[in-house]
Scaffold this active site. Structure first.
Site, PDB file in Angstrom:
ATOM      1  CG  PHE A 399      -1.909  -1.009   1.369  1.00  0.00           C
ATOM      2  CD1 PHE A 399      -3.188  -0.826   0.870  1.00  0.00           C
ATOM      3  CD2 PHE A 399      -1.622  -2.219   1.995  1.00  0.00           C
ATOM      4  CE1 PHE A 399      -4.158  -1.806   0.986  1.00  0.00           C
ATOM      5  CE2 PHE A 399      -2.580  -3.212   2.114  1.00  0.00           C
ATOM      6  CZ  PHE A 399      -3.847  -3.003   1.610  1.00  0.00           C
ATOM      7  CG  ASP A 400       1.115   5.865  -1.646  1.00  0.00           C
ATOM      8  OD1 ASP A 400       2.281   6.091  -1.298  1.00  0.00           O
ATOM      9  OD2 ASP A 400       0.265   6.752  -1.809  1.00  0.00           O
TER      10      ASP A 400
END
Length: 709
Positions: A399-400
């Site tokens: 995930f960013d």
């Protein structure tokens, strides 16, 4: 801050490297390519798929529209075939009726049952293809040659009935996709030359002002310029709660090329207005609206083959010729065993029916079509069979951080008063000074403080002066006020107990600022890009689904990354990453975990998404780039859609496996039974058509998949 930095980096690195992509990298995909996951030889595959798709759609169009009885012609022909067969079979037992009447009824049954099969076979052969269903016609003709008219007619009746029901079932899945096109109303109420007129949405032009009446569908993508109210965006983004809308600050501005329009200003075609009248400025033509692009991409996705489908295609490529050779050899069995040619030929025709891989051919496409259609209804765009299957095989998700797991903008988290002043006085002073600054952190302080102060009077600040990289100073009620980081006060001038409080906050991932009035420190303010409220719940749902590793990638320092990770429950947090470092991180995960997805905004994270097994973009309804670059696009800015998409994918993968076992199992059982003479044409065709219908209706269960997100 992280997001701004990333934008700069992607712009520098996101163009030139695209031209140097390795063509032979099976994981590579071009950033602008709407069809994900280039594979070796894909161009040829696409050409052949395109031809097949054209045939399939032409065929479906024929079933839908053609014939004397309209769209139900094939089903009615099948039922009439059954009636003719039943009448002929019954009359064959009546001695008073001539035998030619029964024969005539069988011939009528042949015509009615074989019409569509023969028509499709001829069309396909003329285009240079081969229609497997044609084998059924050959078997029926063979039965007629042997004088077994009743069995041949039974074969065509059951086959045509099964085909009609199969087309009906597949049509149901396609209609759920076609229903997306009807979300937008056909007409719009537009203001032109000061007058209201109703026109078709195709005639709307950029900049038109349209009136949206209460409880009506919105006809075009645009921005609100007048009126306030809530809009139900569930048909496009899947959001369960209506979104409040308000007018843009500058109605005269051209928003057609604006890349980031705030959600409260933007509306989408196909969404439903609440109880207020809104005036909306059109920013996209009907053909370019989000709903139009969504429908187009879902239809394109139907043509993209999954790994299982590629396997079944390859299997059929070798299996069908082997079956034809076997059938040809069985025709001459009378030369080896003591039986008449008619018996050998009949056995060969039974094997031909038993071995026809119709159920295998439809087993995967039906599941992919149903899965893609169900996902689209839930606000998730899945671009074909490959990402649908890959999503269900994930072991890890990267995930960013900024804007994905967090809100994407700093929020005031603490206001700690010192030296005997109240929290209200501290916040009022902070607002007085910071409201005159345009720094993003200043905006966050003012917004957070005003939420707490409500209508409290704010003092006036004078002689406001920004100190770059450190903070701001001003005069309030004749006293000097300083707000800034430790560097503004020369670390050594800060009392140790206050310095410890500041450092403790920073260890927890907060950005801290000290407030000083004249010679006294009167407070500490802290800000943080706080985690989304739903992030922790979403991650626990992913764990329950069997995702072993969830990694947060961020450009923030490792200390901040670990603080956020601790709050939401990701398994790992990797900080201090530039965009090119995120690409390397995804490649590393891909090697260690096997299948990895990258979840981001689809713009700044495009290079990392391109290297992942599955690229997932959030909030794609408002981003053309995200729609193009991602394998899977979550149309709403909702993390809850991710467990739904993965759950649906796993269900689809399970159904595809079930369908493979059913279709291959029936063929494996029927071939030896027909060769040994245990099963004749009748039972073979019942089992054959039964298995085809079972796999189709099994796949349709995906349309009823429950969104528990």
């Amino acid at each position: 801050m992280e997001k701004n930095n990333r934008k700069g980096q992607v712009q520098k690195t996101g163009t030139a490297p695209r031209k140097t992509e390795a063509v032979n990298d099976p994981k590579e995909k071009r950033l602008k390519n709407p069809i994900p996951k280039e594979t070796p030889g894909r161009e040829e595959t696409n050409r052949s798929e395109s031809k097949k798709a054209k045939h399939d759609h032409a065929e479906d169009a024929g079933h839908e529209d053609g014939g004397v009885f309209g769209k139900n012609t094939e089903l009615i022909f099948a039922l009439l075939c059954g009636a003719a067969l039943g009448s002929g079979f019954g009359m064959s037992y009546l001695n008073t009726i001539p035998s030619w009447i029964s024969l005539s009824l069988y011939i009528i049954a042949y015509f009615l049952g074989g019409y569509f099969t023969a028509k499709e076979a001829v069309q396909t052969i003329l285009k240079g293809g081969f229609e497997i269903d044609f084998l059924m016609l050959v078997a029926a003709i063979g039965a007629a040659i042997l004088g077994a008219w009743a069995e041949g007619a039974l074969l065509l009746f059951l086959f045509s009935l099964g085909h009609a029901l199969e087309h009906y079932a597949m049509g149901k899945a396609r209609k759920s996709i076609a229903a997306l096109t009807s979300l937008a109303p056909p007409t719009a109420l537009v203001i032109r030359d000061g007058k209201e007129e109703e026109i078709r949405i195709e005639k709307l032009v950029l900049g038109d002002i349209i009136i949206i009446k209460p409880n009506s569908k919105i006809p075009a993508d645009g921005v609100v310029i007048k009126g306030e109210g809530s809009v139900n965006q569930a048909p496009i983004t899947g959001e369960s709660v209506p979104v409040d809308k308000s007018p843009v600050p500058d109605p005269a501005k051209d928003y057609t090329s604006e890349k980031s329009i705030k959600p409260q200003y933007r509306v989408f075609a196909g969404t439903i207005n609440g109880s207020s009248v809104l005036e909306v400025k059109v920013i996209k033509e009907a053909k370019d609206s989000t709903i139009s692009r969504l429908v187009k991409m879902v239809n394109e996705a139907e043509k993209q083959k999954s790994p299982t489908q590629l396997f079944t295609d390859k299997f059929e490529k070798y299996f069908v010729p082997v079956v034809l050779i076997l059938v040809a050899l069985l025709c001459f069995a009378f030369l080896v065993i003591d039986e008449p040619f008619s018996k050998s030929f009949y056995r060969a025709m039974s094997v031909l029916v038993a071995a026809s891989p119709c159920a295998l051919a439809i087993s995967t496409p039906s599941a992919v079509l149903s899965g893609v259609a169900r996902a689209a209804r839930g606000g998730v765009l899945i671009k074909g069979g490959r990402p649908l299957e890959d999503l269900g095989s994930l072991n890890a998700i990267a995930f960013d951080k900024t804007g994905t797991l967090t809100e994407g903008k700093p929020q005031l988290t603490n206001a700690i008063p010192l030296n005997g002043i109240s929290e209200e006085e501290l916040l009022a002073l902070a607002v007085a000074v910071e409201k005159l600054s345009d720094h993003p952190l200043a905006e966050a302080i003012v917004k957070g403080a005003m939420e707490k102060l409500k209508k409290q009077k704010i003092p006036e600040a004078h002689n406001v002066k920004g100190i770059i990289g450190r903070g701001v100073q001003a005069e309030v009620d004749g006293k000097k006020v300083y707000i800034g980081n430790k560097a503004l006060f020369n670390k050594g001038g800060i009392p140790l107990e206050i310095l410890k409080q500041v450092e403790d906050l920073e260890k927890g991932g907060h950005t801290s600022m000290l407030v000083k009035r004249d010679k006294d420190f009167i407070g500490i303010l802290s800000l943080m890009d706080v985690p989304r409220k739903e992030a922790k719940q979403m991650l626990s749902e992913l764990t329950a689904l069997g995702i072993k590793k969830m990694i947060m990638l961020t450009g923030d320092n490792q200390q901040v990354a670990e603080a956020v990770a601790k709050q939401i429950g990701v398994t790992d947090a990797w900080g201090d990453l530039m965009p090119e470092d995120k690409v390397k991180a995804v490649q590393k995960l891909d090697k260690s975990e096997g299948m990895v997805a990258m979840v981001g905004d689809g713009v700044n994270d495009a290079p990392a998404m391109a290297k992942s097994s599955v690229g997932i973009a959030m909030g794609a309804a408002g981003s053309d780039v995200a729609l193009e670059t991602a394998d899977i696009a979550l149309m709403g800015d909702r993390l809850e859609s991710l467990p739904f998409a993965i759950g649906l994918s796993r269900k689809a993968k399970m159904i595809i496996k079930q369908n493979l076992w059913i279709s291959l199992g029936v063929v494996a059982a029927l071939i030896p039974l027909t060769i040994l003479g245990i099963a004749s044409i009748g039972p073979a065709v019942i089992a054959h058509e039964g298995s085809t219908l079972i796999v189709v209706f099994n796949a349709l269960r995906l349309l009823a998949y429950k969104n528990d997100a």
